[in-house]
Design an enzyme around this catalytic site. Structure first.
Site, PDB file in Angstrom:
ATOM      1  N   ASP A 116       0.950  -1.236   0.119  1.00 29.79           N
ATOM      2  CA  ASP A 116      -0.112   0.050  -0.061  1.00 29.79           C
ATOM      3  C   ASP A 116       0.803   1.314  -0.176  1.00 29.79           C
ATOM      4  OD1 ASP A 116       0.665   0.036   2.702  1.00 29.79           O
ATOM      5  OD2 ASP A 116      -1.065   0.831   3.309  1.00 29.79           O
ATOM      6  N   TYR A 154       2.998   4.872   0.656  1.00 29.72           N
ATOM      7  CA  TYR A 154       3.523   5.444   1.850  1.00 29.72           C
ATOM      8  C   TYR A 154       2.475   6.388   2.541  1.00 29.72           C
ATOM      9  CZ  TYR A 154       8.084   4.309  -0.093  1.00 29.72           C
ATOM     10  OH  TYR A 154       9.179   3.658  -0.644  1.00 29.72           O
ATOM     11  N   PHE A 172       6.664   1.960  -4.057  1.00 30.52           N
ATOM     12  CA  PHE A 172       8.132   2.306  -3.655  1.00 30.52           C
ATOM     13  C   PHE A 172       8.857   3.522  -4.062  1.00 30.52           C
ATOM     14  CE2 PHE A 172       7.594  -2.444  -3.946  1.00 30.52           C
ATOM     15  CZ  PHE A 172       8.007  -2.789  -2.525  1.00 30.52           C
ATOM     16  N   HIS A 196      11.392  -8.935   1.077  1.00 27.51           N
ATOM     17  CA  HIS A 196      10.960  -7.639   1.073  1.00 27.51           C
ATOM     18  C   HIS A 196      12.224  -6.840   1.074  1.00 27.51           C
ATOM     19  CE1 HIS A 196       9.208  -3.771   1.634  1.00 27.51           C
ATOM     20  NE2 HIS A 196       7.847  -4.292   1.175  1.00 27.51           N
TER      21      HIS A 196
END
Length: 221
Positions: free
Chosen positions: A65, A67, A78, A187
């Protein structure tokens, strides 16, 4: 429903826009934005689709989702807006690119330059309440973004899917690995990356090698 989204995606996702869940999703998102601060700004909600048309997708990088702090999110997974400090995950992405390809760390964390080369920077959930990670995860966005992934998986081939972390890797079942390249890893967040399995995977060079082997222009990372 008339959704303002890039025309090729609008064509491929038109059925979703007519489903009851999407009408409820739109209503819920409107209510959330009206009642408090949410990200990204409304004009950027479909930014991933608007920057990377359906037939131009070469790579998919799936985030969870947006920031949730001021000035960061602009609809690309990202990525942060120009002039914003790099979040830890993005720092590790750039470090791995530097180690893998010898490319210098860029001055900007705005990844629009990737999106315009064919990298679909897609968050599974497209909006979030300020300061509250995953606060919109149950609104219905994931049904919509899963449909986008399925559309690519069934109608396109020779796409590189970069699935980072357990959540993104959970989407691998939708992708035919015989027709595409699926790169899975932990991740890039420090919590995961520093334990091993992120650095040294050479995902970015492997991606470009695959694209070139299939006659597709590689990404300038």
């Amino acid at each position: 429903m008339d959704v303002k989204i890039e025309s090729s995606w609008k064509t491929h996702l038109q059925e979703e826009f007519e489903k009851p869940y999407f009408a409820q999703l739109v209503k819920s998102v409107h209510n959330e934005y009206a009642s408090g601060i949410c990200y990204p700004p409304g004009r950027f909600i479909f930014n991933a689709f608007n920057q990377t048309p359906f037939d131009q997708v070469k790579v998919v990088i799936l985030g969870q989702d947006p920031y949730h702090e001021p000035g960061q999110a602009h609809g690309l997974s990202f990525s942060v807006q120009e002039g914003v400090s790099f979040p830890p995950s993005l720092q590790n992405i750039f470090k791995e690119i530097s180690d893998d390809l010898g490319a210098p760390v860029p001055p900007s964390g705005d990844l629009t330059r990737w999106a315009q080369q064919g990298v679909l920077l897609l968050n599974a959930t497209l909006t979030v309440r300020a300061h509250q990670a995953n606060s919109h995860a149950t609104l219905g966005w994931q049904q919509f973004t899963d449909a986008a992934i399925r559309a690519l998986a069934t109608q396109r081939e020779n796409i590189v899917y970069m699935l980072w972390g357990g959540f993104a890797r959970g989407k691998a079942y939708m992708i035919d690995k015989n027709r595409n390249l699926v790169l899975e890893s932990v991740h890039p967040s420090p919590l995961s990356a520093n334990r091993g399995g992120w650095f040294g995977q050479h995902q970015f060079s492997r991606c470009n090698t695959y694209l070139q082997e299939h006659g597709i222009q590689p990404i300038i990372w």
